[in-house]
Design a protein around this motif. Sequence first.
Motif, mmCIF file in Angstrom:
data_model
loop_
_atom_site.group_PDB
_atom_site.id
_atom_site.type_symbol
_atom_site.label_atom_id
_atom_site.label_comp_id
_atom_site.label_asym_id
_atom_site.label_seq_id
_atom_site.Cartn_x
_atom_site.Cartn_y
_atom_site.Cartn_z
ATOM 1 N N VAL A 46 0.810 -1.225 0.000
ATOM 2 C CA VAL A 46 0.000 0.000 0.000
ATOM 3 C C VAL A 46 0.844 1.278 0.000
ATOM 4 O O VAL A 46 1.062 1.869 -1.060
ATOM 5 C CB VAL A 46 -1.024 -0.012 1.158
ATOM 6 N N ALA A 52 -1.314 2.610 -5.474
ATOM 7 C CA ALA A 52 -2.352 2.576 -4.434
ATOM 8 C C ALA A 52 -2.923 3.965 -4.146
ATOM 9 O O ALA A 52 -4.056 4.083 -3.673
ATOM 10 C CB ALA A 52 -1.780 1.982 -3.146
ATOM 11 N N TYR A 53 -2.153 5.014 -4.452
ATOM 12 C CA TYR A 53 -2.582 6.368 -4.095
ATOM 13 C C TYR A 53 -3.771 6.863 -4.926
ATOM 14 O O TYR A 53 -4.756 7.341 -4.350
ATOM 15 C CB TYR A 53 -1.398 7.333 -4.175
ATOM 16 N N GLN A 56 -6.841 4.940 -3.826
ATOM 17 C CA GLN A 56 -7.387 5.426 -2.560
ATOM 18 C C GLN A 56 -8.135 6.739 -2.746
ATOM 19 O O GLN A 56 -9.216 6.942 -2.195
ATOM 20 C CB GLN A 56 -6.259 5.614 -1.543
ATOM 21 N N ASN A 60 -12.029 7.041 -1.896
ATOM 22 C CA ASN A 60 -12.526 7.956 -0.862
ATOM 23 C C ASN A 60 -13.504 8.973 -1.432
ATOM 24 O O ASN A 60 -14.490 9.338 -0.788
ATOM 25 C CB ASN A 60 -11.350 8.680 -0.196
ATOM 26 N N GLY A 118 -7.051 7.110 8.778
ATOM 27 C CA GLY A 118 -7.252 6.141 7.700
ATOM 28 C C GLY A 118 -7.044 4.722 8.209
ATOM 29 O O GLY A 118 -6.105 4.463 8.985
ATOM 30 N N THR A 120 -6.234 1.580 6.745
ATOM 31 C CA THR A 120 -5.100 0.745 6.334
ATOM 32 C C THR A 120 -3.773 1.278 6.862
ATOM 33 O O THR A 120 -2.987 0.533 7.455
ATOM 34 C CB THR A 120 -5.044 0.635 4.801
ATOM 35 N N TYR A 152 0.016 8.900 3.005
ATOM 36 C CA TYR A 152 -1.055 8.053 2.474
ATOM 37 C C TYR A 152 -2.414 8.460 3.045
ATOM 38 O O TYR A 152 -3.440 8.371 2.374
ATOM 39 C CB TYR A 152 -0.770 6.582 2.792
ATOM 40 N N ASN A 153 -2.424 8.909 4.296
ATOM 41 C CA ASN A 153 -3.673 9.314 4.951
ATOM 42 C C ASN A 153 -4.122 10.713 4.561
ATOM 43 O O ASN A 153 -5.228 11.128 4.925
ATOM 44 C CB ASN A 153 -3.520 9.269 6.478
ATOM 45 N N ASP A 156 -7.334 10.896 2.726
ATOM 46 C CA ASP A 156 -8.366 10.354 3.602
ATOM 47 C C ASP A 156 -8.808 11.415 4.621
ATOM 48 O O ASP A 156 -9.999 11.619 4.851
ATOM 49 C CB ASP A 156 -7.831 9.118 4.325
ATOM 50 N N PHE A 224 -10.142 -2.937 7.100
ATOM 51 C CA PHE A 224 -10.745 -2.030 6.111
ATOM 52 C C PHE A 224 -12.120 -2.546 5.681
ATOM 53 O O PHE A 224 -13.083 -1.786 5.600
ATOM 54 C CB PHE A 224 -9.819 -1.905 4.902
#
Length: 271
Positions: A46, A52-53, A56, A60, A118, A120, A152-153, A156, A224
């Motif tokens: 991830v 993955a970005y 996501q 979202n 987030g 994950t 990554y968050n 989110d 998740f």
Amino acid sequence: YVPEDINRSLNRLYASGIAKDTGNFAFDLVKRIMATTTSASKFVLVPLNAAAYPVQMIGNMTLAIGQGLNPLGRRYWKDLGKGIKVGWNEVLPEKYKSKKLSLNELTELKEFNLVNKGVTASDIKRGFDEGFKGGKFGKAVEKGTNTTSGVYNLFDTAQRLSIFENYKHFLSKIIPEDTVKGMGKEFRRLAADLTNDTYMNYDRVSKNLRALSRYGFLQEFGAFIFELMRTTWNQAKLNKSMINGSFARNLEQQYNIKLSPNAQSELMREG
């Protein structure tokens, strides 16, 4: 039957607690290894995976649209932009943090569990934290994962805050302005609770499910999946309560307030 000297030795061994401590140490070591290896596999799949970005981000945004947000509206992008600033501020070192963001507001947003939650990335971070538990190497890993998880968050957090602002906007249409002012922080807490009920938040995942996911007993992204199920169910319940009038009744009883005359028509439209 055992010889007396062996019997005395065994009694001393168990009386000292060494056997128990050794068992606890072995159990703790296995837990830490499982948490570390599981988090490492998720970390590669991830946060370290560039593909993955965008997935996501789109995911979202889809969840946000499902809650009635208009991605073409100016207000949505304004709220999203503010959320991105807050999320990015969490990633930056202290000396680079923005001074334009109100410290009181940031503190309140964190108190409401709206920032950096987030599922994950938080699951990965908790696993590494438990696996390494301090030390120079552990602190270095913690610093690296905090930064990567924060990045990554970021989107989110931005989406969660845009939903929070949307709930505030919606509630202000059914609660008279004077009442909103009188409620103060409770009004914002109400919007935050609705956000966390209907948008994924790691802190809302059951502790037992978090542990099973962290140690690899569940499917890799079990936390998740369960959180998606919880929020989807809550959205359906919320929509039903808005339509049948129970949301308005509960709101008036819980906060001892009177809603606007057009409240139910607004709730019917929203539901």
